[in-house]
Write a protein that holds these residues in place. Structure first.
Motif, PDB file in Angstrom:
ATOM      1  N   SER A 186       0.595  -7.605 -11.066  1.00 47.40           N
ATOM      2  CA  SER A 186       0.636  -5.808  -9.926  1.00 47.40           C
ATOM      3  C   SER A 186       0.991  -4.986 -10.392  1.00 47.40           C
ATOM      4  O   SER A 186       0.808  -3.789  -8.897  1.00 47.40           O
ATOM      5  CB  SER A 186       2.067  -6.851  -8.665  1.00 47.40           C
ATOM      6  OG  SER A 186       3.098  -6.091  -9.516  1.00 47.40           O
ATOM      7  N   ASP A 187       0.834  -4.294 -10.793  1.00 45.26           N
ATOM      8  CA  ASP A 187       1.680  -2.604 -11.533  1.00 45.26           C
ATOM      9  C   ASP A 187      -0.039  -2.266 -11.510  1.00 45.26           C
ATOM     10  O   ASP A 187       0.124  -1.269 -12.051  1.00 45.26           O
ATOM     11  CB  ASP A 187       2.187  -2.583 -12.274  1.00 45.26           C
ATOM     12  CG  ASP A 187       3.655  -2.738 -11.382  1.00 45.26           C
ATOM     13  OD1 ASP A 187       3.792  -2.614 -10.120  1.00 45.26           O
ATOM     14  OD2 ASP A 187       4.444  -3.018 -12.738  1.00 45.26           O
ATOM     15  N   GLN A 188      -1.369  -3.263 -12.235  1.00 43.13           N
ATOM     16  CA  GLN A 188      -2.195  -2.143 -12.773  1.00 43.13           C
ATOM     17  C   GLN A 188      -3.224  -1.438 -11.438  1.00 43.13           C
ATOM     18  O   GLN A 188      -2.613  -1.281 -10.399  1.00 43.13           O
ATOM     19  CB  GLN A 188      -3.293  -3.602 -12.252  1.00 43.13           C
ATOM     20  CG  GLN A 188      -2.953  -5.252 -13.506  1.00 43.13           C
ATOM     21  CD  GLN A 188      -3.338  -4.318 -14.718  1.00 43.13           C
ATOM     22  OE1 GLN A 188      -4.004  -3.317 -15.165  1.00 43.13           O
ATOM     23  NE2 GLN A 188      -2.548  -5.201 -15.964  1.00 43.13           N
ATOM     24  N   VAL A 189      -3.358  -0.336 -12.304  1.00 42.26           N
ATOM     25  CA  VAL A 189      -3.628   1.210 -11.222  1.00 42.26           C
ATOM     26  C   VAL A 189      -5.172   0.094 -10.435  1.00 42.26           C
ATOM     27  O   VAL A 189      -5.648  -0.822 -10.133  1.00 42.26           O
ATOM     28  CB  VAL A 189      -4.880   1.837 -12.615  1.00 42.26           C
ATOM     29  CG1 VAL A 189      -4.029   2.456 -13.230  1.00 42.26           C
ATOM     30  CG2 VAL A 189      -5.969   1.158 -13.099  1.00 42.26           C
ATOM     31  N   SER A 190      -4.752   1.228  -8.766  1.00 41.12           N
ATOM     32  CA  SER A 190      -5.768   0.251  -8.139  1.00 41.12           C
ATOM     33  C   SER A 190      -7.301   1.224  -8.002  1.00 41.12           C
ATOM     34  O   SER A 190      -8.360   0.791  -7.332  1.00 41.12           O
ATOM     35  CB  SER A 190      -5.619   0.999  -7.036  1.00 41.12           C
ATOM     36  OG  SER A 190      -5.029   2.354  -6.594  1.00 41.12           O
ATOM     37  N   ASP A 232       0.885  -1.330  -0.117  1.00 41.23           N
ATOM     38  CA  ASP A 232      -0.136  -0.440  -0.023  1.00 41.23           C
ATOM     39  C   ASP A 232       1.056   1.224   0.431  1.00 41.23           C
ATOM     40  O   ASP A 232       0.497   2.421   0.118  1.00 41.23           O
ATOM     41  CB  ASP A 232      -0.873   0.163   1.512  1.00 41.23           C
ATOM     42  CG  ASP A 232      -0.247   0.106   2.556  1.00 41.23           C
ATOM     43  OD1 ASP A 232       0.652  -0.882   2.969  1.00 41.23           O
ATOM     44  OD2 ASP A 232      -0.890   0.138   3.842  1.00 41.23           O
ATOM     45  N   CYS A 233       2.030   1.287  -0.176  1.00 45.51           N
ATOM     46  CA  CYS A 233       3.152   2.451  -0.251  1.00 45.51           C
ATOM     47  C   CYS A 233       2.715   3.652  -2.389  1.00 45.51           C
ATOM     48  O   CYS A 233       2.725   4.120  -1.948  1.00 45.51           O
ATOM     49  CB  CYS A 233       4.987   2.138  -0.763  1.00 45.51           C
ATOM     50  SG  CYS A 233       5.175   1.153   0.328  1.00 45.51           S
ATOM     51  N   VAL A 234       2.275   2.645  -3.212  1.00 44.30           N
ATOM     52  CA  VAL A 234       1.866   3.679  -4.469  1.00 44.30           C
ATOM     53  C   VAL A 234       0.281   3.508  -4.486  1.00 44.30           C
ATOM     54  O   VAL A 234       0.027   2.277  -4.323  1.00 44.30           O
ATOM     55  CB  VAL A 234       2.316   3.682  -5.030  1.00 44.30           C
ATOM     56  CG1 VAL A 234       2.491   4.224  -6.126  1.00 44.30           C
ATOM     57  CG2 VAL A 234       4.134   4.136  -4.695  1.00 44.30           C
ATOM     58  N   THR A 235      -0.388   4.222  -4.552  1.00 44.60           N
ATOM     59  CA  THR A 235      -1.921   4.348  -5.518  1.00 44.60           C
ATOM     60  C   THR A 235      -1.959   4.503  -6.836  1.00 44.60           C
ATOM     61  O   THR A 235      -1.319   6.131  -6.631  1.00 44.60           O
ATOM     62  CB  THR A 235      -2.819   4.929  -4.036  1.00 44.60           C
ATOM     63  OG1 THR A 235      -3.069   4.666  -3.218  1.00 44.60           O
ATOM     64  CG2 THR A 235      -4.589   4.563  -5.099  1.00 44.60           C
ATOM     65  N   VAL A 236      -1.999   3.937  -7.444  1.00 48.84           N
ATOM     66  CA  VAL A 236      -1.824   4.812  -8.844  1.00 48.84           C
ATOM     67  C   VAL A 236      -3.559   4.847  -9.039  1.00 48.84           C
ATOM     68  O   VAL A 236      -3.803   4.382  -9.361  1.00 48.84           O
ATOM     69  CB  VAL A 236      -1.598   3.617 -10.207  1.00 48.84           C
ATOM     70  CG1 VAL A 236      -0.898   3.881 -11.441  1.00 48.84           C
ATOM     71  CG2 VAL A 236      -0.206   3.709  -9.075  1.00 48.84           C
ATOM     72  N   THR A 237      -3.807   6.087 -10.256  1.00 56.98           N
ATOM     73  CA  THR A 237      -4.901   6.049 -10.620  1.00 56.98           C
ATOM     74  C   THR A 237      -4.663   6.723 -12.559  1.00 56.98           C
ATOM     75  O   THR A 237      -4.109   7.361 -13.067  1.00 56.98           O
ATOM     76  CB  THR A 237      -5.539   7.655 -10.023  1.00 56.98           C
ATOM     77  OG1 THR A 237      -5.196   7.586  -8.406  1.00 56.98           O
ATOM     78  CG2 THR A 237      -7.297   7.484 -10.494  1.00 56.98           C
ATOM     79  N   GLU A 238      -5.347   5.325 -13.067  1.00 54.48           N
ATOM     80  CA  GLU A 238      -6.085   5.903 -14.401  1.00 54.48           C
ATOM     81  C   GLU A 238      -6.369   6.425 -14.806  1.00 54.48           C
ATOM     82  O   GLU A 238      -7.743   6.278 -14.090  1.00 54.48           O
ATOM     83  CB  GLU A 238      -5.736   4.639 -15.184  1.00 54.48           C
ATOM     84  CG  GLU A 238      -5.513   4.751 -16.646  1.00 54.48           C
ATOM     85  CD  GLU A 238      -4.937   3.058 -16.887  1.00 54.48           C
ATOM     86  OE1 GLU A 238      -6.584   2.010 -16.851  1.00 54.48           O
ATOM     87  OE2 GLU A 238      -4.542   2.643 -17.714  1.00 54.48           O
ATOM     88  N   ARG A 239      -6.277   7.451 -15.708  1.00 54.00           N
ATOM     89  CA  ARG A 239      -7.043   8.425 -16.146  1.00 54.00           C
ATOM     90  C   ARG A 239      -7.212   8.384 -17.595  1.00 54.00           C
ATOM     91  O   ARG A 239      -6.764   7.758 -18.378  1.00 54.00           O
ATOM     92  CB  ARG A 239      -6.797   9.921 -16.056  1.00 54.00           C
ATOM     93  CG  ARG A 239      -6.541  10.399 -14.570  1.00 54.00           C
ATOM     94  CD  ARG A 239      -5.857  11.992 -14.339  1.00 54.00           C
ATOM     95  NE  ARG A 239      -5.135  11.791 -14.697  1.00 54.00           N
ATOM     96  CZ  ARG A 239      -4.305  13.792 -15.599  1.00 54.00           C
ATOM     97  NH1 ARG A 239      -5.275  14.403 -14.828  1.00 54.00           N
ATOM     98  NH2 ARG A 239      -3.503  13.506 -16.043  1.00 54.00           N
ATOM     99  N   ALA A 240      -9.240   8.720 -18.136  1.00 51.01           N
ATOM    100  CA  ALA A 240      -9.439   8.108 -19.287  1.00 51.01           C
ATOM    101  C   ALA A 240     -10.460   9.106 -19.974  1.00 51.01           C
ATOM    102  O   ALA A 240     -11.186  10.345 -19.064  1.00 51.01           O
ATOM    103  CB  ALA A 240     -10.296   7.226 -19.307  1.00 51.01           C
ATOM    104  N   LEU A 241     -10.337   9.880 -20.952  1.00 47.32           N
ATOM    105  CA  LEU A 241     -11.792  10.239 -21.800  1.00 47.32           C
ATOM    106  C   LEU A 241     -12.129  10.018 -22.123  1.00 47.32           C
ATOM    107  O   LEU A 241     -12.484   8.042 -22.341  1.00 47.32           O
ATOM    108  CB  LEU A 241     -10.674  11.294 -22.702  1.00 47.32           C
ATOM    109  CG  LEU A 241      -9.882  12.096 -22.248  1.00 47.32           C
ATOM    110  CD1 LEU A 241      -9.502  12.572 -24.040  1.00 47.32           C
ATOM    111  CD2 LEU A 241     -10.415  13.028 -22.702  1.00 47.32           C
ATOM    112  N   LEU A 242     -13.702  10.135 -22.346  1.00 47.02           N
ATOM    113  CA  LEU A 242     -15.391   9.454 -22.870  1.00 47.02           C
ATOM    114  C   LEU A 242     -14.896  10.361 -24.240  1.00 47.02           C
ATOM    115  O   LEU A 242     -15.565  11.393 -24.159  1.00 47.02           O
ATOM    116  CB  LEU A 242     -16.288   9.509 -21.723  1.00 47.02           C
ATOM    117  CG  LEU A 242     -17.468   8.944 -22.237  1.00 47.02           C
ATOM    118  CD1 LEU A 242     -16.894   7.562 -22.394  1.00 47.02           C
ATOM    119  CD2 LEU A 242     -18.190   9.098 -21.124  1.00 47.02           C
ATOM    120  N   VAL A 243     -14.937   9.391 -25.075  1.00 49.13           N
ATOM    121  CA  VAL A 243     -14.785   9.699 -26.726  1.00 49.13           C
ATOM    122  C   VAL A 243     -16.195   8.514 -27.354  1.00 49.13           C
ATOM    123  O   VAL A 243     -15.699   7.636 -26.627  1.00 49.13           O
ATOM    124  CB  VAL A 243     -13.597   9.478 -27.717  1.00 49.13           C
ATOM    125  CG1 VAL A 243     -13.756   9.929 -28.490  1.00 49.13           C
ATOM    126  CG2 VAL A 243     -12.559  10.184 -26.384  1.00 49.13           C
TER     127      VAL A 243
END
Length: 192
Positions: free
Chosen positions: A183-187, A97-108
């Motif tokens: 394991s590196d997938q976004v949370s 739980d050291c890093v939280t990664v948030t992936e961002r996307a556009l809705l097109v």
């Protein structure tokens, strides 16, 4: 110290040139579970020459409990002119739980489009749960980097490399250690 460092680098090169060699065939560790404590996740932050900041999470293994080997691309990033900048901050992560990664996307047109250039992932790092380290060697040609902490990382074991592929016998049971890509997938994900 210099001889040991050179031996570490040569061992890494032998590993790369001899793939798929079982990297831990000669390790005298009681179990694969014990050996897993030699594998670490690495978090790095680099600011490129154009001012853009990049963060990444990668994997490595311990040659000693304060010396770790990883890929050069984990601790460097390429500038617009093709040169590389070394990460200014590099850490060994001490937990999941050291890093939280948030992936961002556009809705097109009803579809989410991920474009890391336009919308880079967001990283929230808790460096209180990490051990800082220095990058002491990088080979872009062989994609290897050696990291060193000022003191041993708690709970980690050294994983010396196998000297050659002859260390393993045909039919011998071999274990692969590491963090799989998932394991590196976004949370979490957010749409804009």
């Amino acid at each position: 110290m210099k001889k040991r460092f050179l031996a570490l680098i040569l061992s890494c090169l032998v590993l790369l040139l001899a793939l798929p060699v079982p990297a831990f065939a000669s390790v005298q560790i009681a179990s694969a579970a014990d050996a897993a404590n030699g594998v670490v996740q690495i978090y790095s932050e680099v600011t490129l020459s154009n001012g853009v900041s990049k963060r990444s999470v990668g994997k490595g293994f311990g040659e000693a409990t304060n010396t770790f080997v990883t890929n050069a691309h984990v601790v460097t990033a390429e500038n617009d002119d093709g040169s590389f900048t070394t990460a200014q901050r590099v850490y060994i992560m001490l937990g999941a739980d050291c890093v939280t990664v948030t992936e961002r996307a556009l809705l097109v047109d009803g579809q989410f489009i991920v474009d890391e250039e336009l919308l880079p992932m967001l990283y929230d790092a808790n460096t209180n749960k990490m051990v800082a380290c220095d990058v002491v060697y990088i080979s872009q040609e062989h994609d290897i980097a050696v990291l060193q902490t000022t003191e041993p990382v708690p709970g980690r074991v050294a994983l010396p490399l196998a000297e050659s592929s002859t260390d393993a016998s045909i039919g011998e049971q071999i274990y692969a250690l590491g963090y799989p890509a998932v394991s590196d997938q976004v949370s979490s994900s957010t749409g804009l």
